[in-house]
Write a protein that holds these residues in place. Structure first.
Motif, PDB file in Angstrom:
ATOM      1  N   UNK A  87       0.938  -1.181   0.340  1.00  0.00           N
ATOM      2  CA  UNK A  87      -0.657  -0.133   0.252  1.00  0.00           C
ATOM      3  C   UNK A  87       1.077   1.418  -0.095  1.00  0.00           C
ATOM      4  N   UNK A  88       1.650   1.338   0.877  1.00  0.00           N
ATOM      5  CA  UNK A  88       2.889   2.294   0.561  1.00  0.00           C
ATOM      6  C   UNK A  88       3.504   2.573  -0.758  1.00  0.00           C
ATOM      7  N   UNK A  89       3.625   1.616  -0.536  1.00  0.00           N
ATOM      8  CA  UNK A  89       4.675   1.696  -2.650  1.00  0.00           C
ATOM      9  C   UNK A  89       3.177   2.134  -3.288  1.00  0.00           C
ATOM     10  N   UNK A  90       2.692   1.457  -3.219  1.00  0.00           N
ATOM     11  CA  UNK A  90       1.649   1.971  -4.484  1.00  0.00           C
ATOM     12  C   UNK A  90       1.074   3.565  -4.200  1.00  0.00           C
ATOM     13  N   UNK A  91       0.586   3.907  -3.119  1.00  0.00           N
ATOM     14  CA  UNK A  91       0.350   5.477  -2.518  1.00  0.00           C
ATOM     15  C   UNK A  91       1.757   6.027  -3.476  1.00  0.00           C
ATOM     16  N   UNK A  92       2.765   6.194  -3.271  1.00  0.00           N
ATOM     17  CA  UNK A  92       4.424   6.802  -3.354  1.00  0.00           C
ATOM     18  C   UNK A  92       4.074   7.068  -4.666  1.00  0.00           C
ATOM     19  N   UNK A  93       3.506   5.657  -5.804  1.00  0.00           N
ATOM     20  CA  UNK A  93       3.849   5.743  -7.228  1.00  0.00           C
ATOM     21  C   UNK A  93       3.168   6.798  -7.866  1.00  0.00           C
ATOM     22  N   UNK A  94       1.447   6.331  -7.156  1.00  0.00           N
ATOM     23  CA  UNK A  94       0.294   7.486  -7.878  1.00  0.00           C
ATOM     24  C   UNK A  94       1.106   9.473  -7.438  1.00  0.00           C
ATOM     25  N   UNK A  95       1.204   9.658  -6.278  1.00  0.00           N
ATOM     26  CA  UNK A  95       1.594  10.800  -5.504  1.00  0.00           C
ATOM     27  C   UNK A  95       2.516  11.085  -6.931  1.00  0.00           C
ATOM     28  N   UNK A  96       3.505  10.268  -6.927  1.00  0.00           N
ATOM     29  CA  UNK A  96       4.797  10.126  -8.151  1.00  0.00           C
ATOM     30  C   UNK A  96       4.082  11.166  -9.313  1.00  0.00           C
ATOM     31  N   UNK A  97       3.302   9.865 -10.045  1.00  0.00           N
ATOM     32  CA  UNK A  97       2.363  10.427 -11.474  1.00  0.00           C
ATOM     33  C   UNK A  97       1.294  11.107 -11.476  1.00  0.00           C
ATOM     34  N   UNK A  98       0.687  11.747  -9.932  1.00  0.00           N
ATOM     35  CA  UNK A  98      -0.140  12.608  -9.607  1.00  0.00           C
ATOM     36  C   UNK A  98       0.770  14.057  -9.477  1.00  0.00           C
ATOM     37  N   UNK A  99       2.031  14.692  -9.405  1.00  0.00           N
ATOM     38  CA  UNK A  99       2.628  15.295  -9.429  1.00  0.00           C
ATOM     39  C   UNK A  99       3.152  15.292 -10.940  1.00  0.00           C
ATOM     40  N   UNK A 100       4.081  14.116 -11.301  1.00  0.00           N
ATOM     41  CA  UNK A 100       4.414  14.634 -12.925  1.00  0.00           C
ATOM     42  C   UNK A 100       3.089  15.077 -13.778  1.00  0.00           C
ATOM     43  N   UNK A 101       1.803  14.470 -13.797  1.00  0.00           N
ATOM     44  CA  UNK A 101       0.994  14.549 -14.577  1.00  0.00           C
ATOM     45  C   UNK A 101       0.654  16.701 -14.165  1.00  0.00           C
ATOM     46  N   UNK A 135       2.541  18.530 -13.561  1.00  0.00           N
ATOM     47  CA  UNK A 135       3.972  19.475 -13.309  1.00  0.00           C
ATOM     48  C   UNK A 135       3.931  19.279 -15.238  1.00  0.00           C
ATOM     49  N   UNK A 136       3.671  18.510 -15.985  1.00  0.00           N
ATOM     50  CA  UNK A 136       4.188  18.605 -17.798  1.00  0.00           C
ATOM     51  C   UNK A 136       2.496  19.179 -17.928  1.00  0.00           C
ATOM     52  N   UNK A 137       1.980  19.728 -17.440  1.00  0.00           N
ATOM     53  CA  UNK A 137       0.574  20.134 -17.546  1.00  0.00           C
ATOM     54  C   UNK A 137       0.544  21.673 -17.320  1.00  0.00           C
ATOM     55  N   UNK A 138       1.754  22.439 -16.611  1.00  0.00           N
ATOM     56  CA  UNK A 138       1.900  23.699 -16.115  1.00  0.00           C
ATOM     57  C   UNK A 138       1.095  23.779 -14.907  1.00  0.00           C
ATOM     58  N   UNK A 139       0.816  22.672 -13.771  1.00  0.00           N
ATOM     59  CA  UNK A 139      -0.376  22.979 -12.888  1.00  0.00           C
ATOM     60  C   UNK A 139       0.636  23.161 -11.642  1.00  0.00           C
ATOM     61  N   UNK A 140       0.232  23.651 -10.366  1.00  0.00           N
ATOM     62  CA  UNK A 140       0.783  23.416  -9.251  1.00  0.00           C
ATOM     63  C   UNK A 140       0.372  22.226  -8.339  1.00  0.00           C
ATOM     64  N   UNK A 141       1.417  20.565  -8.169  1.00  0.00           N
ATOM     65  CA  UNK A 141       0.465  19.882  -7.921  1.00  0.00           C
ATOM     66  C   UNK A 141      -0.682  19.589  -6.548  1.00  0.00           C
ATOM     67  N   UNK A 142       0.162  20.909  -5.454  1.00  0.00           N
ATOM     68  CA  UNK A 142      -0.631  20.763  -4.768  1.00  0.00           C
ATOM     69  C   UNK A 142      -2.092  21.696  -4.625  1.00  0.00           C
ATOM     70  N   UNK A 143      -1.901  21.766  -6.318  1.00  0.00           N
ATOM     71  CA  UNK A 143      -3.709  21.996  -6.345  1.00  0.00           C
ATOM     72  C   UNK A 143      -4.977  20.501  -6.957  1.00  0.00           C
TER      73      UNK A 143
END
Length: 233
Positions: free
Chosen positions: A5-19, A21-29
């Protein structure tokens, strides 16, 4: 703690951040709603320990039991399933945000129960963008009228919109539905209704959340990719 679960969650958070950043949005939003329906409380406890801050539940009775068991956790609970008007009295005390309001009747009952509970209940209006008969939600062309009607209620606050597009193997095919929800939210925002702020777009799930982020999602609902395949009761 279950490292899966920890690994999966980290991977999803990383994918959210990457997506983001790639479209110029603040990951915190963009906030992750960990969809925890049918999952036992212990799995949610593990997810919270790994950084999950919002859990999304679909069934009132199941949610009541888990929320009681996990009351010591510093997390938010969102209701994301279809809500019947007669269950609003249970939902209002439990959830900080109800994603699935699709009628004025339901909104009125939520307003009544929120008044009794002494709270302002934040909600999203669910829109059936695709027009699928199997899905809940108000029709695209009726959404603005429904939001206007709800805006007159004193104990309900509309925070945005939610949708579920048709299922596609290719997430890009869901993109037009996400884009339409964003455009609809902007059009409603421009009308300036009181008690209404189109700050939240709840859209995107395990298979298509990156496309949803690129189209403006602020809440993505991910379950399978965190907890594994759904358990059926």
């Amino acid at each position: 703690m279950d490292n899966t679960i920890s690994k999966n969650l980290q991977e999803i958070q990383e994918r959210i951040q990457k997506a983001a950043e790639e479209c110029g949005r603040d990951p915190q939003s963009i906030r992750l709603v960990a969809v925890s329906k049918t999952k036992p409380a212990e799995m949610l406890r593990q997810a919270a320990a790994a950084g999950a801050t919002i859990f999304g539940e679909n069934y009132i009775q199941e949610a009541r039991e888990k929320i009681a068991e996990l009351e010591s956790l510093d997390v938010e609970w969102h209701f994301i399933g279809h809500l019947q008007s007669n269950k609003a009295k249970y939902a209002v005390p439990l959830f900080s945000l109800i994603h699935s309001v699709d009628s004025f009747k339901l909104a009125g009952e939520i307003d009544k129960q929120a008044a009794k509970a002494g709270k302002i209940q934040d909600i999203l209006v669910q829109v059936n963008i695709s027009g699928e008969k199997t899905k809940s939600g108000t029709a695209d062309e009726e959404a603005a009228t429904l939001v206007k009607e709800i805006s007159a209620l004193e104990n309900v606050r509309v925070k945005g919109l939610m949708t579920m597009p048709p299922f596609f193997d290719d997430p890009d095919r869901a993109r037009p539905f996400f884009r339409r929800l964003r455009e609809l939210a902007q059009a409603i925002q421009n009308k300036g209704f009181k008690n209404v702020s189109m700050v939240e777009l709840s859209m995107g799930m395990t298979g298509d959340f990156e496309a949803a982020i690129e189209e403006g999602a602020t809440l993505v609902r991910v379950g399978t990719a965190i907890f594994g395949a759904r358990n059926y009761n």
